[in-house]
Design a protein around this motif. Sequence first.
Motif: not given
Length: 341
Positions: A238-240, A324, A242-243, A63
């Motif tokens: 956005k990254d969170y 998203y 996707e994870r 992260l």
Amino acid sequence: MRRRLVPAALLLPLALLLSACGGSSSASTGGDTDGSGSLTLNVGDQKGGSEAILRAAGELKNLDYKIKWSTFTSGPPLLEAVNAKAVDIGGVGNTPPVFAAGAGSKITAVAAFKGTSKGDAILVPSDSKLTKPEQLKGKSIAVAQGSSANYQLVASLKAVGLSLGDVDVKYLQPADALAAFTAGKVDAWAVWDPYTSQVLQSKQGRILTTGDGITNGLTFQVAAPSALQDKKKAAAIKDYLERLRRATAWVYDHQEEWAKVWAKDTGLPYEVALASVKRTNATRISVALDKPVIASEQEIADTFTELKLIPKKVDFGDFVDTRYNGDLPPSTTEDRASEGS
């Protein structure tokens, strides 16, 4: 933890689970912090929820921003924290966003997950003479007010030509409802997994009907509008997401492994956790926040407005941000239960 402890004490840890969609409760803000960097994403969670899934699936590695976790015991106070900008994003069931929207809270749904509603059930004692939902007329039913089970009860009654006015509703939170249920003080209990699995595994009751085909089986990630307006936080969200989507898919292929983690994290007996994972958790898939999702949530909002549990009309579409969605499948896609899990 053994099954035969005092029922209310046995189920006390379950009040901390993601599925606990109603009631008042507090938060613990002294949770873990993951990642590194100058940006901190404040994430609201519930015991055995997003943090546990992400950690079990190995999705909290590498992260380049920090995640500070705050643990809440149910959806409503989590969304109060989102409204207060104390939390940037958090996960809740299908009903708290509707009530928060009705209260005029500053919240925005940014992601949806769809699963089976087979864990949302109306339970009756094992020796009950009731065999079909039509027979609930005039009977007493325990349910948590404003919870997803509250809506499931309304919808299940409507499906057989009944209304809340045709039954004796007892508004009780799950621990109190279980005590009333096992003591024979109510005829039925409308509740969600893992409570459903707890009752079935301990042979304290059986399913009269479920929300399958009646309720939408949706859960949401809900963000603060102020976080979405911050470019760096919006990118972290956005990254969170996707994870979280990868971790949700991981659960399907690692059901026993996830049940062990979930049991340890929540205090659930392993066999109860596994039953709930198989019936409910492993069926969830990531879907687009699309028109059918909005329409389904609008139906819930309108239902509670008609019941005067929400003070004014809610336009749920005003509380949704579709940025998203990406190439996610439409919400009409069948959940994993329909794929033979």
